[in-house]
Design a protein around this motif. Structure first.
Motif, short mmCIF file in Angstrom:
data_model
loop_
_atom_site.label_atom_id
_atom_site.label_comp_id
_atom_site.label_asym_id
_atom_site.label_seq_id
_atom_site.Cartn_x
_atom_site.Cartn_y
_atom_site.Cartn_z
N VAL A 175 54.20 17.18 -4.87
CA VAL A 175 53.78 16.91 -3.50
C VAL A 175 52.75 17.97 -3.13
O VAL A 175 53.02 19.17 -3.21
CB VAL A 175 54.97 16.95 -2.53
CG1 VAL A 175 54.49 16.81 -1.09
CG2 VAL A 175 55.97 15.86 -2.88
N ILE A 176 51.54 17.53 -2.77
CA ILE A 176 50.42 18.45 -2.58
C ILE A 176 50.01 18.51 -1.11
O ILE A 176 49.76 17.47 -0.49
CB ILE A 176 49.21 17.98 -3.44
CG1 ILE A 176 49.62 17.93 -4.92
CG2 ILE A 176 48.02 18.90 -3.24
CD1 ILE A 176 48.59 17.31 -5.82
N PRO A 177 49.95 19.69 -0.53
CA PRO A 177 49.49 19.80 0.86
C PRO A 177 48.04 19.32 1.01
O PRO A 177 47.20 19.59 0.14
CB PRO A 177 49.59 21.30 1.15
CG PRO A 177 50.54 21.84 0.13
CD PRO A 177 50.34 20.99 -1.10
N ILE A 178 47.75 18.61 2.07
CA ILE A 178 46.37 18.23 2.38
C ILE A 178 45.77 19.40 3.15
O ILE A 178 46.15 19.69 4.28
CB ILE A 178 46.32 16.94 3.21
CG1 ILE A 178 47.00 15.80 2.43
CG2 ILE A 178 44.88 16.57 3.55
CD1 ILE A 178 47.08 14.48 3.19
N GLN A 179 44.84 20.08 2.52
CA GLN A 179 44.36 21.37 3.02
C GLN A 179 43.78 21.30 4.42
O GLN A 179 43.95 22.20 5.25
CB GLN A 179 43.35 21.95 2.04
CG GLN A 179 43.95 22.32 0.69
CD GLN A 179 42.90 22.67 -0.34
OE1 GLN A 179 41.70 22.58 -0.09
NE2 GLN A 179 43.35 23.07 -1.53
N ALA A 180 43.08 20.22 4.72
CA ALA A 180 42.39 20.12 6.02
C ALA A 180 43.30 19.59 7.13
O ALA A 180 42.86 19.45 8.27
CB ALA A 180 41.16 19.23 5.89
N ARG A 181 44.56 19.27 6.78
CA ARG A 181 45.46 18.68 7.77
C ARG A 181 46.76 19.47 7.81
O ARG A 181 47.50 19.51 6.82
CB ARG A 181 45.73 17.21 7.45
CG ARG A 181 44.47 16.37 7.62
CD ARG A 181 44.71 14.93 7.24
NE ARG A 181 43.50 14.16 7.48
CZ ARG A 181 43.37 13.24 8.44
NH1 ARG A 181 44.37 13.00 9.27
NH2 ARG A 181 42.24 12.57 8.58
#
Length: 294
Positions: free
Chosen positions: A60-66
């Motif tokens: 599960v990868i964080p969405i960097q801009a959100r």
């Protein structure tokens, strides 16, 4: 593939041998993060947080801009015996984008499922490609076999009632899916997710080979729910604590008190049980290959 047909609200981008269908509202954010190379993105992920999906575990990868939003990248993999020889290479790109369209239609129709953010194909050679589907994370969700395994640790009346309540909720979600015209191409326990914090929340995933039409007839509905029952039988062979009575309870929860339908369905169910005897040979072969891979 230069004429990819995607749902409304998605953009199609071609970059060399890569084709991306991406939700417009996430386009800049995901492209800046490198979504055109999903494999690299997964390998570079520093998070230990994973999601348990149909055919394996994926980061599960964080969405960097959100802030606080995360995405799950599912690499498309084959099932059955073919997965041991060509596990992740497919022919023709239409299959992935058809799944994207059906999954998005299901989400827009109010079916409980994960919203798709993007679909990516990477051409390997000629018409052969690898495929990735990127969706929003469903926090605290686990697939149904994992939830049933946890329930089995709580023996007694409480565990029994909890399992039956889960089966009733799953039957309700599948009935809603069918009422809105969706036939699921691979309806099995691993494609059903349960929110472990709120077990009344059920999600249906993996819309590969699924289709959407105005109305599903009885035969189509029956095929789908019996496919789900067959997956219970398969996982029971692997040690999952589900019984034949659980399957019959699920069928009653789906069909209701219609005695004529239940009578017909029982006949279908018995025919399915006979066909499972032949399938058990294949399941044993698959299990043998799985052991060799470990």
């Amino acid at each position: 593939m230069k004429h990819t047909v995607c749902p409304q609200g998605f953009l199609v981008i071609h970059r060399g041998t890569t084709t991306i269908a991406i939700r417009e509202t996430y386009c800049n954010d995901l492209l800046q993060q490198g979504i055109e190379n999903p494999e690299k993105l997964m390998q570079g992920c520093q998070s230990n947080h994973t999601a348990l999906l149909g055919r394996g575990v994926t980061p599960v990868i964080p969405i960097q801009a959100r802030n606080r939003e995360k995405m799950v990248i599912r690499k498309c993999r084959r099932g059955g015996l073919l997965r041991f020889f060509i596990p992740d290479v497919y022919w023709g790109e239409r299959r992935l984008f058809k799944e994207l369209r059906v999954a998005t239609d299901a989400f827009n129709s109010g079916i409980p499922t994960a919203p798709i953010l993007a679909a990516v194909t990477e051409r390997v050679a000629g018409p052969f490609y690898k495929a990735y589907l990127i969706s929003s994370e469903l926090p605290s969700a686990a697939h149904l076999p994992a939830v049933f395994a946890a329930v089995a640790m709580n023996a007694g009346r409480e565990g029994f009632c909890r399992k039956r309540k889960l089966l009733a909720k799953v039957a309700q979600a599948i009935r809603l899916m069918h009422d809105r015209g969706f036939f699921h191409g691979d309806l099995n326990l691993k494609n059903i997710l349960i929110d472990t914090h709120h077990e009344d929340r059920v999600y249906i995933l993996d819309w590969d080979k699924s289709r959407h039409k105005k109305h599903l007839n009885h035969t189509e509905r029956s095929r789908n729910v019996l496919r789900f029952c067959r997956s219970m039988m398969k996982l029971r062979e692997q040690g999952l604590a589900v019984t034949e009575r659980d399957q019959l309870f699920f069928l009653r929860a789906y069909w209701g008190d219609n005695k004529q339908l239940m009578k017909r369905l029982r006949k279908d169910y018995m025919r399915m049980k006979l066909s499972v005897s032949a399938r058990k040979i294949r399941w044993k072969i698959e299990k043998l290959f799985d052991r060799k891979k470990q």
